[in-house]
Design an enzyme around this catalytic site. Structure first.
Site, mmCIF file in Angstrom:
data_model
loop_
_atom_site.group_PDB
_atom_site.id
_atom_site.type_symbol
_atom_site.label_atom_id
_atom_site.label_comp_id
_atom_site.label_asym_id
_atom_site.label_seq_id
_atom_site.Cartn_x
_atom_site.Cartn_y
_atom_site.Cartn_z
ATOM 1 N N ASP A 181 0.860 -1.180 0.000
ATOM 2 C CA ASP A 181 0.000 0.000 0.000
ATOM 3 C C ASP A 181 0.897 1.231 0.000
ATOM 4 O OD1 ASP A 181 1.087 0.279 2.525
ATOM 5 O OD2 ASP A 181 -0.829 0.379 3.567
ATOM 6 N N ASP A 183 1.365 4.765 2.286
ATOM 7 C CA ASP A 183 0.930 5.408 3.520
ATOM 8 C C ASP A 183 1.271 6.892 3.480
ATOM 9 O OD1 ASP A 183 0.437 2.767 5.156
ATOM 10 O OD2 ASP A 183 2.433 2.545 4.272
ATOM 11 N N ASP A 268 -3.283 4.441 2.681
ATOM 12 C CA ASP A 268 -3.658 4.811 4.046
ATOM 13 C C ASP A 268 -3.415 6.297 4.218
ATOM 14 O OD1 ASP A 268 -4.318 2.245 4.747
ATOM 15 O OD2 ASP A 268 -2.374 1.793 5.664
HETATM 16 P P1 8DG Z 1 4.246 -2.311 3.018
HETATM 17 O O1 8DG Z 1 3.012 -1.449 3.002
HETATM 18 O O2 8DG Z 1 5.262 -1.867 2.039
HETATM 19 O O3 8DG Z 1 3.916 -3.744 2.897
HETATM 20 O O4 8DG Z 1 4.956 -2.141 4.459
HETATM 21 P P2 8DG Z 1 4.764 -0.994 5.511
HETATM 22 O O5 8DG Z 1 4.449 0.302 4.836
HETATM 23 O O6 8DG Z 1 5.917 -1.013 6.431
HETATM 24 O O7 8DG Z 1 3.535 -1.499 6.369
HETATM 25 P P3 8DG Z 1 2.107 -0.867 6.652
HETATM 26 O O8 8DG Z 1 1.212 -1.976 7.114
HETATM 27 O O9 8DG Z 1 1.622 -0.070 5.502
HETATM 28 O O10 8DG Z 1 2.295 0.057 7.927
HETATM 29 C C1 8DG Z 1 3.182 1.148 7.967
HETATM 30 C C2 8DG Z 1 3.588 1.405 9.375
HETATM 31 O O11 8DG Z 1 2.569 2.055 10.108
HETATM 32 C C3 8DG Z 1 3.901 0.136 10.152
HETATM 33 O O12 8DG Z 1 5.216 0.235 10.623
HETATM 34 C C4 8DG Z 1 2.977 0.124 11.316
HETATM 35 C C5 8DG Z 1 2.543 1.550 11.430
HETATM 36 N N1 8DG Z 1 1.211 1.749 11.934
HETATM 37 C C6 8DG Z 1 0.914 2.630 12.939
HETATM 38 N N2 8DG Z 1 -0.418 2.613 13.192
HETATM 39 C C7 8DG Z 1 -0.974 1.733 12.298
HETATM 40 C C8 8DG Z 1 -2.309 1.300 12.067
HETATM 41 O O13 8DG Z 1 -3.252 1.733 12.717
HETATM 42 N N3 8DG Z 1 -2.499 0.377 11.073
HETATM 43 C C9 8DG Z 1 -1.452 -0.080 10.322
HETATM 44 N N4 8DG Z 1 -1.698 -0.970 9.348
HETATM 45 N N5 8DG Z 1 -0.175 0.309 10.518
HETATM 46 C C10 8DG Z 1 0.063 1.193 11.496
HETATM 47 O O14 8DG Z 1 1.771 3.279 13.510
HETATM 48 MN MN MN Z 2 2.662 0.557 3.713
HETATM 49 MN MN MN Z 3 -0.387 0.865 5.513
#
Ligand code: 8DG
Ligand code: MN
Ligand code: MN
Length: 344
Positions: A181, A183, A268
């Protein structure tokens, strides 16, 4: 005709450690979509539904046949009511007959257009989204796509809030070339009238979670604490650069098969007050493991409580302000670690 169900069912354990699950997944259509839904529920901190979908996905991965009728899941463990409803909807849509549904299964789900046009679907917006766009959503997001989406998000946000800061976080900020995703953290220096931002346009699917942050509340001590920011689990429609669809838009309906010139992308969006921006940035940059250990270090080594909103010094009984990630590391007595060095 029937490929086992009930006799297998009796032997299926609810524990995945008692099942042999290979990569040979006959139910990928379901399991991919379930995993997207589980993530959405995780985002909404609905742990029960999140687990329900993850468990069901895991069970379906184990089944040695594609589920095409409700009968196929009869007596199986790990299929909760939510999951059952989703499967029922989809098998009844396809279930014009076993033959047809199996053929459809081999061809993949029905097309996006067909599904959209189907008035009999009674799934929630989120469940539909999980299925409608699953093919796009399970394919990774590239850096180029992330850059394109960044431009769109920045432009859109600036039309509503000209001074707002939009920062890419998550894996892409850590230098990853691919992600599941994208962020973003959005903050508006000055007056805080950004509550409405997420309620305006542009999203294919969006699940807004309102802010629940309470001023003066102590940081959460949970190691995996999520936060109370207003945030949004969205699916964005990214028109792929390079595909010229102008002729399709202008010409009237033809029999030509519709060319899909866009890709659904999971995004996100997190809105944070300006004072908490550095903490939010640190938390949302991840990695998850890195964040967990930062919190663990803060509490075990420094008697401080860290979360995405702030840092609380339990000895001095004060909140430590920070305008940058560097300052947070300094408060914790840690050497600064660059985002691209946080891929723990
Ligand atoms: P990816 O998307 O490339 O697979 O990896 P990522 O970007 O590291 O993972 P992510 O699931 O998109 O989450 C980004 C970071 O945000 C992760 O280190 C955890 C953190 N995080 C928070 N709060 C929340 C929350 O409410 N939901 C999620 N999914 N992640 C959160 O600090
Ligand atoms: Mn992510
Ligand atoms: Mn995310």
């Amino acid at each position: 005709e029937s490929e086992v169900p009930s006799c297998i069912a009796r032997k299926v354990s609810q524990y995945s450690c008692q099942r042999k699950t290979t990569l040979n997944n006959y139910n990928k259509k379901f399991t991919d979509a379930f995993e997207i839904m589980a993530e959405n529920y995780e985002f909404k901190e609905n742990e029960i539904f999140c687990l329900e979908f993850l468990r069901a996905a895991s069970l379906l991965k184990y089944l040695p046949f594609p589920v095409t009728r409700m009968k196929d899941i009869q007596g199986l463990p790990c299929i909760g009511d939510q999951v059952r409803d989703v499967i029922e909807q989809f098998t009844s849509v396809f279930g014009v007959g076993v033959k047809t549904s199996e053929k459809w299964y081999r061809m993949g789900l029905r097309t996006v257009e067909e599904l959209k046009a189907d008035k009999t679907l009674k799934l929630s917006k989120m469940q539909k989204a999980g299925f409608l766009y699953y093919e796009d959503l399970v394919s990774c997001v590239s850096k180029a796509e992330a850059d394109a989406v960044t431009l769109i998000v920045k432009n859109t946000v600036s039309t509503f809030l000209p001074d707002a800061l939009v920062t890419i976080t998550g894996g892409f900020r850590r230098g990853k070339k691919m992600g599941h995703d994208i962020d973003f953290l959005i903050t508006n220096p000055g007056p805080r009238e950004d509550d409405e931002l997420l309620h305006k346009g542009l999203l294919l699917y969006c699940d807004i979670i309102e802010s629940t942050f309470v001023e003066e509340q102590l940081p959460s001590r949970k190691v995996d604490a999520m936060d109370n920011f207003q945030k949004c689990f969205t699916i964005l429609k990214l028109y792929q650069p390079g595909i010229d669809n102008s002729s399709y838009n202008t010409s009237k309906k033809s029999d030509m098969a519709e060319i899909k010139d866009w890709k659904a992308i999971r995004v996100d969006l997190v809105i944070t007050p300006f004072e908490q921006y550095a903490y939010a940035l640190l938390g949302w940059t991840g990695s998850r493991e890195f964040g967990r250990d930062l919190r663990r270090y803060a509490s075990h080594e420094r008697k401080m409580i860290l979360d995405n909103h702030g840092l609380y010094d339990r000895r001095k009984r004060i909140f430590l302000k920070a305008g940058s990630e560097e300052e947070i590391f300094a408060h914790l007595g840690l050497d600064y670690v660059e985002p691209w060095e946080r891929n723990a």
